[in-house]
Design a protein around this motif. Structure first.
Motif, PDB file in Angstrom:
ATOM      1  N   UNK A  38       0.700  -1.244   0.053  1.00 58.43           N
ATOM      2  CA  UNK A  38      -0.011  -0.075  -0.085  1.00 58.43           C
ATOM      3  C   UNK A  38       0.807   1.272   0.009  1.00 58.43           C
ATOM      4  N   UNK A  39       2.143   1.006   0.020  1.00 56.25           N
ATOM      5  CA  UNK A  39       2.970   2.242   0.057  1.00 56.25           C
ATOM      6  C   UNK A  39       3.903   2.158  -1.300  1.00 56.25           C
ATOM      7  N   UNK A  40       4.669   3.226  -1.397  1.00 55.54           N
ATOM      8  CA  UNK A  40       5.786   3.373  -2.371  1.00 55.54           C
ATOM      9  C   UNK A  40       7.202   2.519  -1.897  1.00 55.54           C
ATOM     10  N   UNK A  41       7.225   2.510  -0.622  1.00 58.75           N
ATOM     11  CA  UNK A  41       8.320   1.843  -0.115  1.00 58.75           C
ATOM     12  C   UNK A  41       8.042   0.376   0.188  1.00 58.75           C
ATOM     13  N   UNK A  42       9.253  -0.359   0.336  1.00 57.21           N
ATOM     14  CA  UNK A  42       9.213  -1.809   0.493  1.00 57.21           C
ATOM     15  C   UNK A  42       8.463  -2.317   1.747  1.00 57.21           C
ATOM     16  N   UNK A  43       7.549  -2.923   1.973  1.00 56.10           N
ATOM     17  CA  UNK A  43       6.855  -3.341   3.414  1.00 56.10           C
ATOM     18  C   UNK A  43       6.903  -4.590   3.641  1.00 56.10           C
ATOM     19  N   UNK A  44       7.237  -5.052   4.732  1.00 58.26           N
ATOM     20  CA  UNK A  44       7.213  -6.648   5.152  1.00 58.26           C
ATOM     21  C   UNK A  44       6.776  -6.827   6.341  1.00 58.26           C
ATOM     22  N   UNK A  65      15.397  -1.121   7.677  1.00 57.23           N
ATOM     23  CA  UNK A  65      13.874  -1.081   7.983  1.00 57.23           C
ATOM     24  C   UNK A  65      13.778  -0.527   9.110  1.00 57.23           C
ATOM     25  N   UNK A  66      12.281  -0.040   9.206  1.00 59.35           N
ATOM     26  CA  UNK A  66      11.811   0.672  10.532  1.00 59.35           C
ATOM     27  C   UNK A  66      10.602   0.193  10.633  1.00 59.35           C
ATOM     28  N   UNK A  67      10.111  -0.427  11.934  1.00 59.45           N
ATOM     29  CA  UNK A  67       8.950  -0.873  12.166  1.00 59.45           C
ATOM     30  C   UNK A  67       7.986   0.307  12.473  1.00 59.45           C
ATOM     31  N   UNK A  68       7.147   0.388  11.391  1.00 62.42           N
ATOM     32  CA  UNK A  68       6.195   1.497  11.407  1.00 62.42           C
ATOM     33  C   UNK A  68       4.596   1.145  12.063  1.00 62.42           C
ATOM     34  N   UNK A  69       4.428  -0.137  12.389  1.00 59.41           N
ATOM     35  CA  UNK A  69       3.044  -0.300  12.751  1.00 59.41           C
ATOM     36  C   UNK A  69       3.189  -0.615  14.373  1.00 59.41           C
ATOM     37  N   UNK A  70       1.866  -0.791  14.972  1.00 56.72           N
ATOM     38  CA  UNK A  70       1.732  -1.158  16.168  1.00 56.72           C
ATOM     39  C   UNK A  70       2.377  -2.596  16.196  1.00 56.72           C
ATOM     40  N   UNK A  71       2.682  -3.081  17.269  1.00 54.67           N
ATOM     41  CA  UNK A  71       3.360  -4.539  17.527  1.00 54.67           C
ATOM     42  C   UNK A  71       2.231  -5.556  18.173  1.00 54.67           C
ATOM     43  N   UNK A  72       2.113  -6.704  17.233  1.00 53.89           N
ATOM     44  CA  UNK A  72       1.105  -7.831  17.765  1.00 53.89           C
ATOM     45  C   UNK A  72       2.034  -8.585  18.772  1.00 53.89           C
ATOM     46  N   UNK A  73       1.658  -8.606  20.060  1.00 56.64           N
ATOM     47  CA  UNK A  73       2.470  -9.538  20.710  1.00 56.64           C
ATOM     48  C   UNK A  73       1.761 -10.372  21.524  1.00 56.64           C
ATOM     49  N   UNK A  80       4.996  -7.467  13.575  1.00 53.51           N
ATOM     50  CA  UNK A  80       4.991  -6.086  13.283  1.00 53.51           C
ATOM     51  C   UNK A  80       5.051  -5.893  11.471  1.00 53.51           C
ATOM     52  N   UNK A  81       4.869  -4.699  11.161  1.00 52.87           N
ATOM     53  CA  UNK A  81       5.082  -4.141   9.740  1.00 52.87           C
ATOM     54  C   UNK A  81       6.386  -3.376   9.813  1.00 52.87           C
ATOM     55  N   UNK A  82       7.180  -3.656   8.813  1.00 54.96           N
ATOM     56  CA  UNK A  82       8.283  -2.675   8.755  1.00 54.96           C
ATOM     57  C   UNK A  82       8.316  -2.377   7.228  1.00 54.96           C
ATOM     58  N   UNK A  83       8.859  -1.033   7.169  1.00 51.10           N
ATOM     59  CA  UNK A  83       9.099  -0.398   5.882  1.00 51.10           C
ATOM     60  C   UNK A  83      10.656  -0.169   5.679  1.00 51.10           C
ATOM     61  N   UNK A  84      11.242  -0.259   4.337  1.00 51.56           N
ATOM     62  CA  UNK A  84      12.464   0.001   4.111  1.00 51.56           C
ATOM     63  C   UNK A  84      12.886   1.469   4.139  1.00 51.56           C
TER      64      UNK A  84
END
Length: 383
Positions: A38-44, A65-73, A80-84
Motif C-alpha cells: 500500500x506504499x511506495x516503499x518496500x513493506x514486510x 527497515x523501520x517498524x512502523x506499525x503497532x506490534x502484535x505481541x 509487526x510491519x516494517x518499511x524500508x
C-alpha cells in the motif's frame, strides 16, 4: 503466518528464520512480504521470539527497515510491519549535524477510507525512529533529500517510537546549503574551504641532464598558506624526468615531460609544470617575484622580478606583467598602476566583494615567453 504456528515457532525460526539486526542486536526472525503493498516503499512482516517495538530499526539483507506499525505481541512472539528506509537525511542544529535513516513518502494510506492518498505536489511525509536526538527537531527546520530542500511544517508523535514529519518543498539557499552532500545551512556554521596549489617555477622550467631540481610549491586555503601540506607528485614520462614525493626532479634523458603536483587528500586541487631536460651550456632562465603576499582594500605594493640563469641572477633580461583574479572572474579585484623595468605596482580594489579573494600576478620573460612565474596576492578588508 497464523497463530497456529506459535507452538512450533522455535522450529520455524531455526529452519526458516533469517539473521537480522534489531537495533543493532543480532536476532533470528521470520520475514515475509505483505499481501498488499500500500506504499511506495518496500513493506514486510517481521516475526520474532524476542520483543519488538514500534520504531525499532531492522537491518535485513543489507537494507535498513523501520517498524512502523503497532506490534502484535503474545506469549510466544511479536509481529509487526516494517518499511524500508529509502532516505537518509541530516538535521543541522547550529552546526551540529545528525543523520537519520528515514521512510519518505509522497503518498500515504488513509485508515478511514482504506485508500492510498496522493499528497499535494512538493509535500512529503517522513518517518523516523523517535530516539534521543529527535526531540530537538522543531517546526521550520530544513533538511535535504536527493538534493532537494524541505521545511518541516508539522510534527506528529502520536505513535510511540515513531516521529512523523509533514514537510513542504523549500527553496535552495546557495550561500549556506551544501546541496551536493544534502546538508542544510552547513556553510552558515562551517568555513568553506577554497584550496589552491601553486608551483613557483611557473608553467615551464628546465633541468640539466643527470642533475636535480627542487620544485617550490605552496598550498593555500582561502588564500592563507598551509603549513607542511601533503602533496603527491607524478611525472608524465618517468623515463625522461623522475620526481620523488618531496618534489625533487631529476633529468634522466633529453626531452620534456609534465610534472603534476596534487593535494594528497584533495586530488582535484593540482598544478602542472612542463619540464625540459637540457644539456649543460644551454640557458636555463627562471623568474622569482618578490613582494607582499597580501593587500588590504585600496592598498598598493611594489613587486620586483628577479631573473636567473642556472640559478645565477642576470640583469640583461626583462619581463612583461599581467594581473587576474585567481578564479578568473571579472572584473579583476585590483590593478597595475605603474610598471618600470622589472618592477610593477599593484593596487587592491576599493570596492566591496574583494575580501578573501586572491589576485595572481604573472611575469613573462620577454626573450622566452614560455618562461613564466605567478605570485598569489590575498586580498583582505581594512577592518
Amino acid at each position: 503466518m497464523t497463530r497456529s504456528l506459535e507452538p512450533m515457532l522455535d522450529f520455524f525460526l531455526r529452519e526458516k528464520g533469517e539473521l537480522v539486526h534489531i537495533n543493532c542486536v543480532k536476532q533470528l526472525a521470520l520475514i515475509r512480504d505483505t499481501t498488499i503493498t500500500i506504499q511506495m516503499t518496500d513493506e514486510k512482516i517481521i516475526r520474532a521470539a524476542t520483543p519488538l517495538h514500534t520504531g525499532d530499526s531492522v537491518d535485513y539483507r543489507d537494507e535498513r527497515y523501520l517498524i512502523t506499525s503497532q506490534v502484535d505481541q503474545n506469549e510466544q512472539s511479536c509481529r509487526g510491519r516494517m518499511k524500508k528506509c529509502n532516505q537518509r537525511l541530516s538535521i543541522n542544529w547550529n552546526g551540529e549535524v545528525k543523520w537519520f535513516d528515514a521512510v519518505g513518502e509522497a503518498r500515504t494510506f488513509s485508515t478511514e477510507t482504506g485508500k492510498v492518498i496522493s499528497m499535494p505536489e512538493g509535500n512529503i511525509l517522513v518517518r523516523l525512529q523517535d530516539n534521543a536526538d529527535t526531540p530537538n527537531i522543531a517546526l521550520n527546520q530544513r533538511f535535504y533529500m536527493t538534493h532537494q530542500p524541505f521545511k518541516i511544517v508539522g510534527i506528529d508523535r502520536i505513535m510511540n517510537g515513531i516521529i512523523q514529519l509533514s514537510c513542504i518543498l523549500d527553496s535552495i539557499n546557495t550561500a549556506n546549503d551544501d546541496v551536493e552532500h544534502n546538508i542544510a545551512d552547513r556553510w552558515k556554521y562551517e568555513i568553506t574551504h577554497t584550496y589552491a596549489l601553486h608551483i613557483h617555477q611557473g608553467t615551464l622550467a628546465h633541468v640539466l641532464l643527470n642533475e636535480t631540481l627542487s620544485l617550490k610549491v605552496t598550498a593555500t586555503d582561502n588564500g592563507d598558506e598551509i603549513a607542511n601540506p601533503l602533496i603527491t607528485y607524478t611525472s608524465s614520462d618517468p623515463s625522461v624526468i623522475s620526481v620523488d614525493q618531496q618534489g625533487q626532479i631529476m633529468g634522466i634523458a633529453l626531452g620534456q615531460a609534465s610534472i603534476t603536483a596534487k593535494l594528497t587528500y584533495h586530488p582535484t586541487v593540482l598544478s602542472t609544470i612542463e619540464m625540459r631536460v637540457i644539456e649543460a651550456g644551454t640557458h636555463i632562465y627562471s623568474i622569482a617575484i618578490v613582494g607582499n603576499p597580501m593587500l588590504k582594500t585600496g592598498q598598493s605594493a611594489s613587486y620586483v622580478s628577479h631573473i636567473y640563469d642556472h640559478e645565477v641572477e642576470v640583469f640583461d633580461q626583462s619581463v612583461e606583467w599581467s594581473l587576474r583574479n585567481q578564479d578568473d572572474s571579472i572584473p579583476t579585484k585590483g590593478s597595475m598602476t605603474a610598471s618600470t623595468g622589472n618592477s610593477v605596482t599593484v593596487k587592491a580594489g576599493s570596492s566591496g566583494g574583494g575580501n578573501n579573494k586572491v589576485l595572481v600576478l604573472t611575469a613573462i620573460l620577454v626573450s622566452d615567453p614560455s618562461i613564466t612565474i605567478e605570485k598569489s596576492i590575498s586580498l583582505k578588508n581594512l577592518f
